[in-house]
Design a protein around this motif. Structure first.
Motif, PDB file in Angstrom:
ATOM      1  N   SER A   1      29.370  18.333  37.624  1.00 39.48           N
ATOM      2  CA  SER A   1      29.473  17.450  36.810  1.00 39.48           C
ATOM      3  C   SER A   1      31.286  17.499  36.022  1.00 39.48           C
ATOM      4  CB  SER A   1      28.865  17.582  35.200  1.00 39.48           C
ATOM      5  OG  SER A   1      29.556  19.223  34.136  1.00 39.48           O
ATOM      6  N   ASP A   2      31.913  18.745  36.800  1.00 44.25           N
ATOM      7  CA  ASP A   2      33.530  18.470  37.073  1.00 44.25           C
ATOM      8  C   ASP A   2      34.067  17.751  38.157  1.00 44.25           C
ATOM      9  OD1 ASP A   2      33.319  19.542  34.186  1.00 44.25           O
ATOM     10  OD2 ASP A   2      33.484  21.370  35.087  1.00 44.25           O
ATOM     11  N   LEU A   3      32.743  17.402  39.068  1.00 46.30           N
ATOM     12  CA  LEU A   3      33.259  16.942  40.003  1.00 46.30           C
ATOM     13  C   LEU A   3      33.681  15.223  40.345  1.00 46.30           C
ATOM     14  CD1 LEU A   3      31.221  18.672  42.969  1.00 46.30           C
ATOM     15  CD2 LEU A   3      32.818  18.901  42.663  1.00 46.30           C
ATOM     16  N   ASN A   4      34.784  15.303  40.688  1.00 39.52           N
ATOM     17  CA  ASN A   4      34.639  13.427  41.093  1.00 39.52           C
ATOM     18  C   ASN A   4      34.930  13.759  43.026  1.00 39.52           C
ATOM     19  OD1 ASN A   4      36.584  13.399  38.781  1.00 39.52           O
ATOM     20  ND2 ASN A   4      38.595  13.617  39.806  1.00 39.52           N
ATOM     21  N   ILE A   5      33.512  12.744  43.085  1.00 38.77           N
ATOM     22  CA  ILE A   5      32.647  12.395  43.750  1.00 38.77           C
ATOM     23  C   ILE A   5      33.782  10.519  44.454  1.00 38.77           C
ATOM     24  CG2 ILE A   5      30.785  12.400  45.844  1.00 38.77           C
ATOM     25  CD1 ILE A   5      30.352  14.529  44.594  1.00 38.77           C
ATOM     26  N   LEU A   6      34.197  10.566  45.944  1.00 38.58           N
ATOM     27  CA  LEU A   6      34.384   9.573  46.251  1.00 38.58           C
ATOM     28  C   LEU A   6      32.874   8.662  47.329  1.00 38.58           C
ATOM     29  CD1 LEU A   6      35.936   6.626  47.377  1.00 38.58           C
ATOM     30  CD2 LEU A   6      37.307   8.894  49.056  1.00 38.58           C
ATOM     31  N   LEU A   7      32.460   8.348  47.132  1.00 42.73           N
ATOM     32  CA  LEU A   7      31.558   7.399  48.646  1.00 42.73           C
ATOM     33  C   LEU A   7      32.073   6.232  49.169  1.00 42.73           C
ATOM     34  CD1 LEU A   7      28.275   6.705  45.787  1.00 42.73           C
ATOM     35  CD2 LEU A   7      29.083   8.498  47.079  1.00 42.73           C
ATOM     36  N   LEU A   8      32.021   6.759  50.464  1.00 43.51           N
ATOM     37  CA  LEU A   8      32.596   6.131  51.060  1.00 43.51           C
ATOM     38  C   LEU A   8      31.706   5.525  52.540  1.00 43.51           C
ATOM     39  CD1 LEU A   8      34.620   3.847  53.342  1.00 43.51           C
ATOM     40  CD2 LEU A   8      35.868   6.023  54.029  1.00 43.51           C
ATOM     41  N   ASP A   9      31.066   3.487  51.751  1.00 43.14           N
ATOM     42  CA  ASP A   9      30.284   3.232  53.324  1.00 43.14           C
ATOM     43  C   ASP A   9      30.257   1.259  52.741  1.00 43.14           C
ATOM     44  OD1 ASP A   9      27.170   2.840  53.539  1.00 43.14           O
ATOM     45  OD2 ASP A   9      27.134   4.315  53.889  1.00 43.14           O
ATOM     46  N   ASP A  10      30.618   1.129  53.823  1.00 41.60           N
ATOM     47  CA  ASP A  10      30.112  -1.046  53.506  1.00 41.60           C
ATOM     48  C   ASP A  10      28.579  -1.111  53.179  1.00 41.60           C
ATOM     49  OD1 ASP A  10      28.724   0.117  55.704  1.00 41.60           O
ATOM     50  OD2 ASP A  10      28.814  -2.119  57.066  1.00 41.60           O
ATOM     51  N   SER A  11      27.941  -0.517  53.239  1.00 40.91           N
ATOM     52  CA  SER A  11      26.770  -1.142  52.076  1.00 40.91           C
ATOM     53  C   SER A  11      26.813  -0.880  50.619  1.00 40.91           C
ATOM     54  CB  SER A  11      25.730   0.039  53.374  1.00 40.91           C
ATOM     55  OG  SER A  11      24.644  -0.499  52.500  1.00 40.91           O
ATOM     56  N   ARG A  12      26.448  -1.765  49.745  1.00 44.06           N
ATOM     57  CA  ARG A  12      26.324  -1.613  48.442  1.00 44.06           C
ATOM     58  C   ARG A  12      25.004  -0.744  48.140  1.00 44.06           C
ATOM     59  NH1 ARG A  12      25.331  -4.304  43.785  1.00 44.06           N
ATOM     60  NH2 ARG A  12      27.071  -4.555  42.270  1.00 44.06           N
ATOM     61  N   SER A  13      24.029  -1.423  48.838  1.00 43.79           N
ATOM     62  CA  SER A  13      22.825  -1.263  48.414  1.00 43.79           C
ATOM     63  C   SER A  13      23.042   0.605  48.917  1.00 43.79           C
ATOM     64  CB  SER A  13      21.968  -1.464  48.877  1.00 43.79           C
ATOM     65  OG  SER A  13      21.876  -1.284  50.741  1.00 43.79           O
ATOM     66  N   ILE A  14      23.775   1.547  50.131  1.00 39.91           N
ATOM     67  CA  ILE A  14      23.616   2.571  50.233  1.00 39.91           C
ATOM     68  C   ILE A  14      24.270   3.309  49.207  1.00 39.91           C
ATOM     69  CG2 ILE A  14      24.309   4.314  52.059  1.00 39.91           C
ATOM     70  CD1 ILE A  14      21.354   2.175  52.510  1.00 39.91           C
ATOM     71  N   ARG A  15      25.733   2.583  48.746  1.00 43.71           N
ATOM     72  CA  ARG A  15      26.739   3.210  47.922  1.00 43.71           C
ATOM     73  C   ARG A  15      24.951   3.470  46.359  1.00 43.71           C
ATOM     74  NH1 ARG A  15      29.907  -0.571  49.812  1.00 43.71           N
ATOM     75  NH2 ARG A  15      30.006  -1.352  47.313  1.00 43.71           N
ATOM     76  N   GLN A  16      24.414   2.766  46.194  1.00 42.40           N
ATOM     77  CA  GLN A  16      23.918   2.850  44.965  1.00 42.40           C
ATOM     78  C   GLN A  16      22.755   3.584  45.300  1.00 42.40           C
ATOM     79  OE1 GLN A  16      22.409  -1.217  44.907  1.00 42.40           O
ATOM     80  NE2 GLN A  16      24.162  -1.799  43.281  1.00 42.40           N
ATOM     81  N   VAL A  17      22.318   3.884  46.093  1.00 45.08           N
ATOM     82  CA  VAL A  17      21.695   4.827  46.386  1.00 45.08           C
ATOM     83  C   VAL A  17      22.096   6.602  45.978  1.00 45.08           C
ATOM     84  CG1 VAL A  17      19.527   6.141  48.316  1.00 45.08           C
ATOM     85  CG2 VAL A  17      19.506   3.771  47.883  1.00 45.08           C
ATOM     86  N   LEU A  18      23.044   5.826  46.728  1.00 50.26           N
ATOM     87  CA  LEU A  18      24.058   7.105  46.339  1.00 50.26           C
ATOM     88  C   LEU A  18      24.361   8.060  45.617  1.00 50.26           C
ATOM     89  CD1 LEU A  18      25.969   7.678  49.618  1.00 50.26           C
ATOM     90  CD2 LEU A  18      23.997   8.939  49.281  1.00 50.26           C
ATOM     91  N   THR A  19      24.948   7.079  44.364  1.00 50.70           N
ATOM     92  CA  THR A  19      25.598   7.289  43.189  1.00 50.70           C
ATOM     93  C   THR A  19      23.713   7.305  42.384  1.00 50.70           C
ATOM     94  OG1 THR A  19      26.948   5.382  43.083  1.00 50.70           O
ATOM     95  CG2 THR A  19      26.397   5.719  41.084  1.00 50.70           C
ATOM     96  N   THR A  20      22.529   7.163  42.355  1.00 48.00           N
ATOM     97  CA  THR A  20      21.655   7.755  41.806  1.00 48.00           C
ATOM     98  C   THR A  20      21.271   8.822  42.249  1.00 48.00           C
ATOM     99  OG1 THR A  20      20.698   5.309  41.849  1.00 48.00           O
ATOM    100  CG2 THR A  20      18.979   6.785  41.489  1.00 48.00           C
ATOM    101  N   LEU A  21      21.338   9.440  43.645  1.00 45.51           N
ATOM    102  CA  LEU A  21      21.147  10.762  44.062  1.00 45.51           C
ATOM    103  C   LEU A  21      22.213  12.111  42.745  1.00 45.51           C
ATOM    104  CD1 LEU A  21      20.328  10.595  47.467  1.00 45.51           C
ATOM    105  CD2 LEU A  21      18.834  10.687  45.962  1.00 45.51           C
ATOM    106  N   LEU A  22      23.380  10.688  43.410  1.00 41.20           N
ATOM    107  CA  LEU A  22      24.536  12.298  42.528  1.00 41.20           C
ATOM    108  C   LEU A  22      24.229  11.731  41.420  1.00 41.20           C
ATOM    109  CD1 LEU A  22      27.436  10.639  44.915  1.00 41.20           C
ATOM    110  CD2 LEU A  22      26.311  13.313  44.537  1.00 41.20           C
ATOM    111  N   ARG A  23      23.934  10.672  40.710  1.00 47.07           N
ATOM    112  CA  ARG A  23      23.591  11.380  39.435  1.00 47.07           C
ATOM    113  C   ARG A  23      23.175  12.112  39.182  1.00 47.07           C
ATOM    114  NH1 ARG A  23      27.644   9.022  37.153  1.00 47.07           N
ATOM    115  NH2 ARG A  23      28.048   6.511  37.422  1.00 47.07           N
ATOM    116  N   GLY A  24      21.778  12.327  39.629  1.00 43.23           N
ATOM    117  CA  GLY A  24      21.023  12.929  39.477  1.00 43.23           C
ATOM    118  C   GLY A  24      20.633  14.322  39.920  1.00 43.23           C
TER     119      GLY A  24
END
Length: 144
Positions: free
Chosen positions: A7-30
């Motif tokens: 929970s203390d991490l700042n994570i940067l996602l770099l992907d040109d696909s908005r849907s992939i960024r959303q999936v990764l965000t969901t996984l990270l939040r989990g």
């Protein structure tokens, strides 16, 4: 493997696909990550990194007009990067020797094969944390 409070991490996602960024965000939040910053290209990622000061970046290999490896080379360049030592996980198709060689040359910390799932994502983050590369996860913030 020791468990870490992510929970203390700042994570940067770099992907040109908005849907992939959303999936990764969901996984990270989990996994408990609450501070996730998204970028669609290397220029935007460098600006975002200056503002959010990430502890880790997840970078897609295929960014459309450019390669994720080119983005990583820019992050490793101290002349233009706010964090040339930033731990970076490359998201890439599995079993491509040229990707592995290019990733090593670019300074990637780990390659995460696609498709990504929560278990392998957590494993890679924990491995980087155990190596001491994640400054937000000091020994005091580790949990059993």
């Amino acid at each position: 493997m020791s468990a870490f409070d992510l929970s203390d991490l700042n994570i940067l996602l770099l992907d040109d696909s908005r849907s992939i960024r959303q999936v990764l965000t969901t996984l990270l939040r989990g996994l408990g990550v609450t501070r996730i910053y998204e970028s669609r290209d290397a220029d935007e990622a460098l600006v975002t990194a200056r503002l959010c000061r990430p502890d880790l970046a997840l970078v897609d290999y295929d960014l459309g007009l450019t390669s994720g490896l080119e983005a990583v080379r820019r992050f490793r360049d101290a002349r233009c990067s706010p964090r040339p030592d930033l731990p970076i996980i490359l998201l890439a198709p599995p079993n491509l020797p040229h990707v592995s060689r290019g990733a090593e040359a670019a300074g990637i910390d780990a390659i995460l094969p696609k498709p990504v799932n929560a278990t392998t994502l957590a494993t890679h983050i924990h491995q980087i944390a155990q190596a001491g590369a994640l400054r937000a996860l000091s020994p005091l913030s580790r949990t059993a």
